[in-house]
Design an enzyme around this catalytic site. Sequence first.
Site, PDB file in Angstrom:
ATOM      1  N   ARG A  77      34.844  34.777  35.094  1.00  0.00           N
ATOM      2  CA  ARG A  77      33.573  34.077  35.007  1.00  0.00           C
ATOM      3  C   ARG A  77      32.647  34.920  34.128  1.00  0.00           C
ATOM      4  NH1 ARG A  77      34.798  34.083  40.671  1.00  0.00           N
ATOM      5  NH2 ARG A  77      35.231  31.986  41.482  1.00  0.00           N
TER       6      ARG A  77
ATOM      7  N   TYR B  12      43.344  22.209  38.444  1.00  0.00           N
ATOM      8  CA  TYR B  12      44.017  22.536  37.190  1.00  0.00           C
ATOM      9  C   TYR B  12      45.400  21.903  37.105  1.00  0.00           C
ATOM     10  CZ  TYR B  12      40.215  25.835  36.781  1.00  0.00           C
ATOM     11  OH  TYR B  12      38.959  26.380  36.714  1.00  0.00           O
TER      12      TYR B  12
ATOM     13  N   HIS C 294      39.361  32.132  43.715  1.00  0.00           N
ATOM     14  CA  HIS C 294      38.944  30.962  44.483  1.00  0.00           C
ATOM     15  C   HIS C 294      39.132  31.215  45.971  1.00  0.00           C
ATOM     16  CE1 HIS C 294      39.663  28.055  40.862  1.00  0.00           C
ATOM     17  NE2 HIS C 294      38.479  28.623  40.833  1.00  0.00           N
TER      18      HIS C 294
END
Length: 297
Positions: A153, A278, A269
């Site tokens: 991120r 995904y 996650h």
Amino acid sequence: MSQSLISNLIDDFLKEIESVRRYSINTVNSYKKDLSQFLEFLNTKDVSSINQINEKSIRLFLVYLNQQNLSKSSISRKLSSLRSFFEFVSIQNEKAENPAKKIPNPKFKRKLPSTINLDSYDKIIRLLGEDNDVFRRNLNTAIFELLYGCSLRVSELCSLKVYDVDPTNYTVKVLGKGSKYRIIPMGRKSAEIIKQYLSFRNNKTIQDFFIQKNGNPIDRWYVYRLVKKYIRLVSDIEQKSPHVLRHSSATEMLNRGADLMAVKEILGHVNLSTTQIYTHVSVEQLKKSYKSAHPKS
């Protein structure tokens, strides 16, 4: 507790999630925004104490949000914020009930994340290599390589310290959401690019891993501008944020047969369902390939 001002309870809740639960500043700000909007709504209804709020109050707020033409995903997030807040209130006061507990989140079709393929990413790396400024070239290439190669991120990238990145042992230590650390493997190609960047990074006093030539650490806006500039050169996708590289990395790993649980750990996650989106991207790409190449399509 029952007569406490709602604003005071919201402040207590925000302190709880920031100081005790160690939520990220972005998450705390998101809760603050959602709860402030709810408080503004209650003020229009002359509601000032927590015991005046019931399930009907929450439902009226949701109707109000819908009238503001908010997306179902935004309304769902705000409802989740309220549910967490009132759960906090019910724990503080054992007799209090959570008025948002039984209200289901609005159903919406989750939008598949935007991605670029590996060829497009390789084009970006080649374009970065054409920069005549050697320091900037190595800095920007290293930024892209960790965003894509390690699926970071942008907040995780910008918070990296020198001691977090170990190209010799092919690992990156990342401070993720909820102030939780995770160790991410680094590929050989990524390690070489990081070593190249470090060879030009002469400042030994600054602990931030990514610094500009003037010694200032990079920030999220630097990364956003950089990524947008180069994605625009190789793709016409609407979204051009650093998160596109994270999406693309996860999709590529699954396309190449990576274990879903392993990808979940790399991405940091909490829930597997977040990672599973995904797999839908991969299926969509498979459908496109089938339609464009299969004789029976």
